[in-house]
Scaffold this active site. Structure first.
Site, PDB file in Angstrom:
ATOM      1  N   ASN A 124      39.399  39.438   9.231  1.00  0.00           N
ATOM      2  CA  ASN A 124      38.153  39.917   8.640  1.00  0.00           C
ATOM      3  C   ASN A 124      38.217  39.787   7.123  1.00  0.00           C
ATOM      4  O   ASN A 124      39.186  40.232   6.494  1.00  0.00           O
ATOM      5  CB  ASN A 124      37.915  41.387   9.005  1.00  0.00           C
ATOM      6  CG  ASN A 124      36.517  41.840   8.579  1.00  0.00           C
ATOM      7  OD1 ASN A 124      35.543  41.560   9.257  1.00  0.00           O
ATOM      8  ND2 ASN A 124      36.437  42.498   7.437  1.00  0.00           N
ATOM      9  N   ARG A 130       0.809  -1.225   0.000  1.00  0.00           N
ATOM     10  CA  ARG A 130       0.000   0.000   0.000  1.00  0.00           C
ATOM     11  C   ARG A 130       0.842   1.275   0.000  1.00  0.00           C
ATOM     12  O   ARG A 130       0.344   2.370  -0.218  1.00  0.00           O
ATOM     13  CB  ARG A 130      -0.953   0.006   1.204  1.00  0.00           C
ATOM     14  CG  ARG A 130      -2.224  -0.776   0.943  1.00  0.00           C
ATOM     15  CD  ARG A 130      -3.147  -0.758   2.134  1.00  0.00           C
ATOM     16  NE  ARG A 130      -2.676  -1.637   3.199  1.00  0.00           N
ATOM     17  CZ  ARG A 130      -3.131  -1.604   4.456  1.00  0.00           C
ATOM     18  NH1 ARG A 130      -4.039  -0.707   4.793  1.00  0.00           N
ATOM     19  NH2 ARG A 130      -2.670  -2.433   5.360  1.00  0.00           N
ATOM     20  N   GLY A 161      -6.731  -7.861  14.776  1.00  0.00           N
ATOM     21  CA  GLY A 161      -7.153  -9.015  15.547  1.00  0.00           C
ATOM     22  C   GLY A 161      -7.794  -8.525  16.839  1.00  0.00           C
ATOM     23  O   GLY A 161      -7.406  -7.499  17.390  1.00  0.00           O
TER      24      GLY A 161
HETATM   25  C1  UD1 Z   1      -1.395  -8.828  12.545  1.00  0.00           C
HETATM   26  C2  UD1 Z   1      -2.063  -9.691  13.618  1.00  0.00           C
HETATM   27  C3  UD1 Z   1      -3.296  -8.963  14.138  1.00  0.00           C
HETATM   28  C4  UD1 Z   1      -2.903  -7.606  14.690  1.00  0.00           C
HETATM   29  C5  UD1 Z   1      -2.153  -6.814  13.615  1.00  0.00           C
HETATM   30  C6  UD1 Z   1      -1.613  -5.538  14.216  1.00  0.00           C
HETATM   31  C7  UD1 Z   1      -1.605 -11.991  13.012  1.00  0.00           C
HETATM   32  C8  UD1 Z   1      -2.135 -13.236  12.405  1.00  0.00           C
HETATM   33  N1  UD1 Z   1      -2.421 -10.959  13.031  1.00  0.00           N
HETATM   34  O1  UD1 Z   1      -2.319  -8.628  11.500  1.00  0.00           O
HETATM   35  O2  UD1 Z   1      -3.929  -9.730  15.150  1.00  0.00           O
HETATM   36  O3  UD1 Z   1      -4.047  -6.894  15.120  1.00  0.00           O
HETATM   37  O4  UD1 Z   1      -1.040  -7.577  13.114  1.00  0.00           O
HETATM   38  O5  UD1 Z   1      -1.086  -4.766  13.191  1.00  0.00           O
HETATM   39  O6  UD1 Z   1      -0.487 -11.988  13.487  1.00  0.00           O
HETATM   40  N2  UD1 Z   1       5.011 -10.233   8.607  1.00  0.00           N
HETATM   41  C9  UD1 Z   1       6.073 -11.064   8.346  1.00  0.00           C
HETATM   42  N3  UD1 Z   1       5.849 -12.203   7.643  1.00  0.00           N
HETATM   43  C10 UD1 Z   1       4.612 -12.558   7.217  1.00  0.00           C
HETATM   44  C11 UD1 Z   1       3.534 -11.705   7.493  1.00  0.00           C
HETATM   45  C12 UD1 Z   1       3.758 -10.556   8.193  1.00  0.00           C
HETATM   46  O7  UD1 Z   1       7.199 -10.770   8.719  1.00  0.00           O
HETATM   47  O8  UD1 Z   1       4.498 -13.608   6.587  1.00  0.00           O
HETATM   48  C13 UD1 Z   1       5.261  -8.996   9.335  1.00  0.00           C
HETATM   49  C14 UD1 Z   1       4.930  -7.766   8.518  1.00  0.00           C
HETATM   50  O9  UD1 Z   1       6.067  -7.296   7.837  1.00  0.00           O
HETATM   51  C15 UD1 Z   1       4.467  -6.776   9.577  1.00  0.00           C
HETATM   52  C16 UD1 Z   1       3.873  -7.672  10.640  1.00  0.00           C
HETATM   53  O10 UD1 Z   1       4.395  -8.950  10.439  1.00  0.00           O
HETATM   54  O11 UD1 Z   1       5.544  -6.074  10.143  1.00  0.00           O
HETATM   55  C17 UD1 Z   1       2.367  -7.698  10.593  1.00  0.00           C
HETATM   56  O12 UD1 Z   1       1.958  -8.110   9.340  1.00  0.00           O
HETATM   57  P1  UD1 Z   1       0.541  -7.725   8.778  1.00  0.00           P
HETATM   58  O13 UD1 Z   1       0.299  -8.439   7.526  1.00  0.00           O
HETATM   59  O14 UD1 Z   1       0.382  -6.258   8.785  1.00  0.00           O
HETATM   60  O15 UD1 Z   1      -0.391  -8.315   9.948  1.00  0.00           O
HETATM   61  P2  UD1 Z   1      -1.940  -8.445   9.930  1.00  0.00           P
HETATM   62  O16 UD1 Z   1      -2.290  -9.684   9.243  1.00  0.00           O
HETATM   63  O17 UD1 Z   1      -2.526  -7.183   9.486  1.00  0.00           O
END
Ligand code: UD1
Ligand code: CA
Length: 504
Positions: free
Chosen positions: A389, A24, A151
């Protein structure tokens, strides 16, 4: 709950998740490398993690791996990098991170690389709360007005116990109404975490390994699961697009300004003042409107900065005054004055009580105590001794078209206005140059250098060459000793004038 930070024990590890795509942002730069407050989002996350003093600090990467590793090598060489494989989800990310953790027991913190306002103090408090409760997992939660996308924290009927976390996409309508959200920041018991991660699957709406499932598993195993509810929801917010990036940047700036003001710095107009996280400012310094202080800038006590300055990696001494100045990698001495409309480039240093004035540009120039470059000059590759100066409009001609050369000027020298100092050249202590001198040869101590061409007055030139102008009118009136603008005859070009013209 009583949670003195001093009771905090350093965690066995902090695992920072940064493997996600961050699409995004719509950027060629990976999301976590976008800067606010003078540091990347990831840099802020690492600073907070470091503040807990972990034995291991692991960053999990996958998307744009090479760019992240390059950034970490440059800015955080002490962290360990872990690669996430093709299995998606926060649970898998932590599992991959754990492979780089050497400890076999203790507390592991999990944070995100895109949550820049989180502070070490909150993480330390999380460790204390977690360890004092003997918990298997403690989640940092927050109550928010709009929980969409997060979550949700599931609690027991009376609300005292955490049962687990449900993702929005897997939640029932009732669960979606819960306003306590999972920040994604946790403390875990290392052994429980390793064990539970080995038991979670991808049977959910997103087909991912959810880290959040660890809490439900621990709870089912009869272990204690807790939540630390923060009332600072912004602190746990992530930056997902550039609108949020700007909002978090503004909030970070607000917090930084507040910290300085509480420490005794006057900031006249916080709305137009931007200060990076690593800037330091002495007591009773005053920051006037329209100032940006970047990088490792360091402002001394009682200094006055502004209005309208941009200083990057610049050191300003105590009681110095800097007005409408753009400065990069410069050192300004105690009680010195700079500006207005002044450009200090890298390698500039100005001694105690010195002055660099209006419309002056300096680069790689060491200017001594009490020395002055007050007006309209370029000073490049130079050393200027104390008390010297430099007259208005002096140019240090440091570049011969191929190479740069240095100019060395001694103490208490008087360089006349409009001098051109053709480097390499040396002017000795106590020497002087006349106005308009082009200095090509060294000037010994105490000597006066002059080489301006002798003056020749071409009498009546304006009358002949500027006939019909107001200048001619004024000159003629002065020469004839009468008031200006009479019915004076207009002189045409005479023979003498034509001759001069042909000689050009
Ligand atoms: C996650 C949480 C959710 C919480 C939210 C807060 C889970 C399943 N859900 O949601 O409960 O409210 O964060 O923002 O954990 N990342 C990785 N590898 C991956 C996926 C993500 O390193 O395979 C990292 C991303 O770079 C990021 C963080 O984990 O820094 C969160 O990833 P994101 O996809 O934003 O999490 P959500 O699914 O939105
Ligand atoms: Ca997210």
């Amino acid at each position: 709950m009583e949670t003195p930070a001093s009771a905090a024990v350093a965690p066995a590890a902090v695992i920072v998740l940064a493997a996600g795509a961050g699409t995004r942002m719509k950027s060629r730069t990976p999301k976590v490398l976008h800067p606010i407050g003078g540091r990347s989002l990831l840099g802020h996350a690492i600073t907070a993690a470091e503040g807990t003093g972990p034995a291991d600090l692991v960053v999990v990467v996958r998307h744009e791996r090479e760019k992240l590793i390059q950034h970490l090598t440059e800015h955080a060489s002490e962290v360990t990098v872990a690669d996430q494989d093709e299995i998606p989800g926060t649970g898998r990310a932590v599992q991959c991170g754990l492979e780089k953790v050497s400890a076999t027991s203790g507390t592991v913190l999990v944070t995100y690389g895109d949550v820049p306002l989180l502070e070490a103090e909150t993480l330390r408090e999380l460790v204390v709360v977690h360890e004092q409760a003997g918990a298997a997992a403690t989640v940092l939660s927050a109550r928010v007005a709009d929980p969409t996308g997060y979550g949700r924290i599931l609690r027991s009927q009376d609300g005292s116990e955490v049962l687990g976390i449900v993702e929005e996409k897997d939640a029932t309508e009732d669960q979606r109404a819960i306003d306590e959200i999972n920040s994604g920041i946790y403390a875990f018991d290392l052994e429980v975490l390793r064990d539970a991660l080995g038991r979670i699957g991808t049977d959910n709406a997103q087909g991912e390994m959810y880290l959040t499932d660890v809490l439900g598993i621990a709870r089912s195993d009869g272990r204690t699961v807790r939540a630390l509810v923060t009332d600072d929801a912004m602190m746990v917010e992530g930056a997902n697009d550039r609108v949020q990036l700007a909002q978090l940047g503004a909030e970070m700036n607000r917090r930084i300004l507040e910290r300085h003001m509480r420490a005794g710095v006057t900031i006249v107009d916080p709305a137009t003042t931007w200060i990076d996280a690593d800037v330091s400012i002495g007591t009773d310094a005053t920051i006037l409107p329209g100032v940006q202080l970047h990088g490792a800038t360091d402002i001394g006590e009682d200094a006055v900065i502004g209005p309208d300055c941009t200083l990057r990696d610049t050191e300003v001494g105590a009681r110095a005054e800097v007005v409408r100045t753009h400065s990069v990698l410069a050192v300004i001495g105690d009680e010195a004055t700079v500006g207005p409309f002044t450009y200090l480039r890298p390698g500039t240093s100005l001694g105690r009580g010195g002055k660099i004035g209006g419309f002056v540009e300096t680069k790689n120039a060491q200017i001594g105590d009490g020395a002055k470059v007050p007006h309209l000059s370029y000073v490049g590759d130079a050393e200027i001794g104390e008390g010297t100066n430099i007259g208005a409009a002096t140019i240090f001609a440091n570049y011969d078209g191929q190479n740069k050369h240095r100019t060395t000027i001694g103490k208490h020298v008087r360089v006349g206005s409009d001098s051109v100092l053709v480097a390499p050249v040396t002017i000795g202590d106590g020497a002087a140059t006349g106005a308009g001198t082009v200095v090509r040869k060294d000037v010994p101590p105490g000597a006066l250098a002059v080489n301006a061409v002798g003056q020749r007055n071409v009498e009546g030139w304006t009358l002949r060459r500027r006939a019909g102008t107001a200048a001619e009118d004024a000159a003629r009136a002065a020469l004839e000793g009468r008031p200006e603008n009479g019915a004076t005859p207009t002189a045409g070009p005479d023979a003498d004038d034509n001759k001069e013209h042909q000689q050009r």
